[in-house]
Design a protein around this motif. Structure first.
Motif: not given
Ligand code: C2E
Ligand code: MG
Ligand code: MG
Ligand code: MG
Length: 292
Positions: A151-154, A182-186
């Motif tokens: 899953i992505t941070e979004s 990881f590291g590209t989202g919020y």
């Protein structure tokens, strides 16, 4: 939506706007057609133990085998699929094919490795995800431990209580959960600490920085320590050079994935990884020939 250019003036779509709308409708129609015709297939990219080169798992990456356009990459249709909600159906096809592939490898008497499947935010938030997963696993006779969700941070942006519950529900079935890119989202550190995640996949942007001297390395090292404190395995994405691999080995990164090891390949080719198992030999600490 057609803009109203001031009072009493009715505006029409510009030719460009019309073209965009027609294209979009066309694209959505084509995507629905592709779902009905099951035009999707999976390629697999290996993930290996950073220290030993041993195969640890395989990531399933969807492709649209378009009858005229050929192989269409996910970057070209996943965003529209997510926007239109069609991702839920495409996701079901992906989960089902991944389970079918795991079962096929088992039937060939190959030692199984887990397969990870990418899940986008709408799909993750969808109420049926858990039952889709469980019924696919059951239909193909596959153990839940052989499946991992990325899953992505979004996915973690919505109501954090619900996200935590959804992750727990999936994990209680025995399926592992990874954070992708990881590291590209919020996502916040507090959230990472609260959520029971198994794997942290560090975005390739950070791997690329490893070539640029000290800061990149120090930064990556901090991510590795943080993940380890939180009990997560760390995977470096987008590893393309032996220099990057060597730095990652020194930093104690658990696993690596990237073109250096292999590009994503069709299932038939991926079978060779399961046979070979060791996808690279030790690069570090290699004794020069003839040392006593
Ligand atoms: P991702 O999950 O982060 O997958 C990694 C992407 O980086 C893949 O692109 C892969 O081919 C590429 N890649 C791997 N190693 C390297 C490398 O060393 N260098 C470079 N430059 N690139 C590398 P791909 O297959 O085009 O997939 C793109 C994205 O599409 C994926 O990013 C994922 O977010 C999404 N995606 C793929 N399959 C699915 C799916 O079944 N469902 C959903 N929801 N999303 C998917
Ligand atoms: Mg991924
Ligand atoms: Mg990724
Ligand atoms: Mg990525």
């Amino acid at each position: 939506v057609a803009k109203n250019n001031g009072k009493g003036h009715c505006a029409f779509y510009t030719p460009e706007q019309t073209e965009r709308i027609v294209n979009r409708i066309g694209a959505e129609h084509a995507l629905r057609h592709a779902i009905d015709n099951r035009e999707f297939l999976l390629h697999y990219q290996p993930r290996v133990n950073a220290a030993t080169g041993e195969l640890t798992s395989m990531e399933a990456l969807v492709r649209w085998a378009h009858p005229l356009r050929g192989m269409v990459s996910p970057g070209e249709f996943i965003p529209l699929a997510e926007e239109t909600g069609l991702i839920v159906q495409i996701g079901e096809i992906v989960i089902d094919q991944a389970c079918a592939q795991i079962a096929a490898w088992q039937n060939q008497q190959l030692q199984a490795v887990p397969v990870s499947v990418n899940v986008s935010p709408k799909q993750f938030a969808h109420a049926d995800l858990k039952s889709v997963l469980m019924s696919s696993l059951a239909r193909h006779g596959v153990a839940p431990e052989l499946l991992e969700l990325e899953i992505t941070e979004s996915c973690m942006l919505q109501d954090s209580q619900k996200v935590a519950q959804d992750i727990d529900a999936i994990k209680s079935c025995g399926i592992r959960v990874a954070v992708d890119d990881f590291g590209t989202g919020y996502s916040s550190l507090a959230q990472l600490q609260r959520l029971d995640l198994d794997v942290l996949k560090v975005d390739q942007a950070f791997t690329r920085e490893l070539a640029n001297g000290e800061t990149g390395e120090a930064f990556f090292m901090t991510i590795v320590s943080m993940a380890h404190i939180l009990g997560m395995h760390v995977v470096a994405e987008g590893v393309e050079t032996t220099e990057q691999l060597q730095v990652l080995q020194a930093l104690g990164c658990n696993e690596v994935q990237g073109y250096l090891i292999s590009r994503p390949v069709p299932a038939g080719e991926a079978t060779h990884f399961l046979v070979r198992r060791k996808l690279f030999r030790h690069l570090q600490y290699e004794e020069p020939a003839g040392t006593p």
